[in-house]
Design a protein around this motif. Structure first.
Motif, short mmCIF file in Angstrom:
data_model
loop_
_atom_site.label_atom_id
_atom_site.label_comp_id
_atom_site.label_asym_id
_atom_site.label_seq_id
_atom_site.Cartn_x
_atom_site.Cartn_y
_atom_site.Cartn_z
N UNK A 162 0.82 -1.21 0.00
CA UNK A 162 0.00 0.00 0.00
C UNK A 162 0.86 1.26 0.00
N UNK A 163 2.12 1.12 0.39
CA UNK A 163 3.02 2.28 0.32
C UNK A 163 3.28 2.69 -1.12
N UNK A 164 2.97 1.82 -2.08
CA UNK A 164 3.16 2.14 -3.49
C UNK A 164 1.98 2.86 -4.10
N UNK A 165 0.95 3.12 -3.31
CA UNK A 165 -0.23 3.83 -3.82
C UNK A 165 -0.02 5.34 -3.77
N UNK A 166 -0.45 6.00 -4.81
CA UNK A 166 -0.36 7.46 -4.87
C UNK A 166 -1.66 8.12 -4.42
N UNK A 167 -2.66 7.32 -4.12
CA UNK A 167 -3.95 7.91 -3.73
C UNK A 167 -4.50 7.27 -2.45
N UNK A 168 -3.59 6.82 -1.57
CA UNK A 168 -4.04 6.20 -0.33
C UNK A 168 -4.85 7.20 0.50
N UNK A 169 -5.95 6.73 1.06
CA UNK A 169 -6.81 7.61 1.85
C UNK A 169 -7.36 6.87 3.06
N UNK A 170 -7.78 7.63 4.05
CA UNK A 170 -8.40 7.05 5.24
C UNK A 170 -9.87 6.82 4.96
N UNK A 171 -10.34 5.59 5.25
CA UNK A 171 -11.74 5.25 5.05
C UNK A 171 -12.55 5.48 6.32
N UNK A 172 -11.96 5.12 7.45
CA UNK A 172 -12.66 5.27 8.72
C UNK A 172 -12.01 4.41 9.79
N UNK A 173 -12.70 4.21 10.91
CA UNK A 173 -12.18 3.37 11.98
C UNK A 173 -13.08 2.14 12.12
N UNK A 174 -12.46 0.99 12.35
CA UNK A 174 -13.20 -0.26 12.46
C UNK A 174 -12.50 -1.18 13.47
N UNK A 175 -13.26 -2.12 14.02
CA UNK A 175 -12.70 -3.12 14.93
C UNK A 175 -12.54 -4.43 14.18
N UNK A 176 -11.33 -4.97 14.19
CA UNK A 176 -11.01 -6.23 13.51
C UNK A 176 -10.49 -7.22 14.54
N UNK A 177 -11.20 -8.34 14.71
CA UNK A 177 -10.79 -9.37 15.69
C UNK A 177 -10.58 -8.76 17.07
N UNK A 178 -11.45 -7.84 17.45
CA UNK A 178 -11.37 -7.22 18.76
C UNK A 178 -10.36 -6.10 18.89
N UNK A 179 -9.68 -5.76 17.79
CA UNK A 179 -8.66 -4.73 17.81
C UNK A 179 -9.17 -3.48 17.08
N UNK A 180 -9.03 -2.31 17.71
CA UNK A 180 -9.45 -1.06 17.08
C UNK A 180 -8.42 -0.67 16.01
N UNK A 181 -8.89 -0.40 14.82
CA UNK A 181 -7.99 -0.09 13.71
C UNK A 181 -8.48 1.09 12.91
#
Length: 285
Positions: A162-181
């Motif tokens: 994903x570091x190779x993306x020129x248009x990376x953006x934040x989508x939002x916050x979500x919990x994955x497997x009990x972890x806030x991400x």
């Protein structure tokens, strides 16, 4: 016997080859982290997570999705980087097997288990062993064809793409497997990714190049990528989606644990058929 060997190896190798699709890159986390700092830009957050892959020595992860030509795939695996060892159980919907295919990589040898179905075809042996250094083109089947050439890929390397993306953006916050991400997303081209490899360390560059070659063989030019990064700047999960010449790719990898001891044991010798010896016997015959 040779036909049965090839049939069983092909089925088992499906799992081994599919493993290669995700053995290549990313950061991981299992902690109960907090959300990314709002002051950190999406590009900076992704770069920091990629940097944190350097300290990963072992992984426990799960993968699920669709792979070109193979259809739906699910798997769970553990691996250590030094010494290199891996244990994976994989189910491919179109593999034709009667259950999960298990693959183990230990002491420089790969073992592919086909369960009861394989045992019926190989005189009671449910595992096939091959020494990746012993097989070659002269045997009519080499380690790369069986997926062995990809077994040393590190699944803590692909999510760094994903570091190779020129248009990376934040989508939002979500919990994955009990972890806030924090969820990030961007589009990537293989050509663009190759350019980012020039400044990487040799080992890192070689791992990522292997993965890129795999996607190129699928006829994939680029893909979209999502990454879920926790408050400790480690990627908890990533998803890759694209359309290849051989069908759609949609794979999600979730990291369950990392830097914990991983023990992989070879299957019992009595249950194992050595492919190299079998090939030699067939050629002599």
């Amino acid at each position: 016997m040779r036909t049965a060997v090839h049939t069983s190896v092909r089925r088992g190798a499906t799992g081994a080859a599919l493993a290669a699709l995700v053995l290549g890159g990313g950061a991981v986390a299992c902690s109960q982290g907090t959300d990314q700092s709002p002051e950190m830009s999406p590009a900076a957050a992704v770069a920091k997570a990629a940097k944190n892959t350097d300290d990963i020595t072992s992984l426990h992860y799960r993968m699920a999705g669709t792979v070109p030509e193979e259809g739906k795939v699910t798997a769970e695996a553990s691996m250590s980087m030094k010494p290199l060892a891996m244990s994976m159980k994989m189910t491919a919907a179109d593999s034709g097997t009667d259950g999960p295919v298990e693959m183990r990589l230990v002491d420089g040898a790969m073992y592919i288990g086909g369960g009861a179905q394989a045992a019926k075809e190989m005189d009671g042996k449910s595992w096939i062993k091959f020494d990746m250094s012993a097989l070659g083109a002269d045997n009519g089947m080499n380690a790369d064809q069986l997926g062995g050439g990809e077994a040393d890929k590190n699944p803590a390397a692909e999510s760094t793409f994903l570091t190779g993306s020129k248009n990376v953006k934040k989508v939002g916050t979500e919990t994955v497997e009990g972890v806030k991400t924090t969820h990030y997303k961007g589009s990537i081209t293989l050509a663009g990714l190759r350019k980012t490899l020039k400044g990487e360390k040799k080992a890192t560059r070689e791992q990522r190049e292997k993965s890129l070659e795999q996607y190129e063989k699928m006829g994939l030019d680029g893909f979209t990528m999502d990454a879920w990064i926790d408050g400790e700047s480690r990627t908890k999960q990533f998803r890759m989606r694209g359309t290849a010449d051989k069908g759609p790719l949609d794979m999600t990898v979730t990291f369950l644990d990392y830097n914990k001891p991983v023990t992989v044991k070879a299957p019992p010798a009595k249950d194992t058929a050595d492919l190299a010896e079998m090939m030699k016997g067939a050629q002599a015959g």
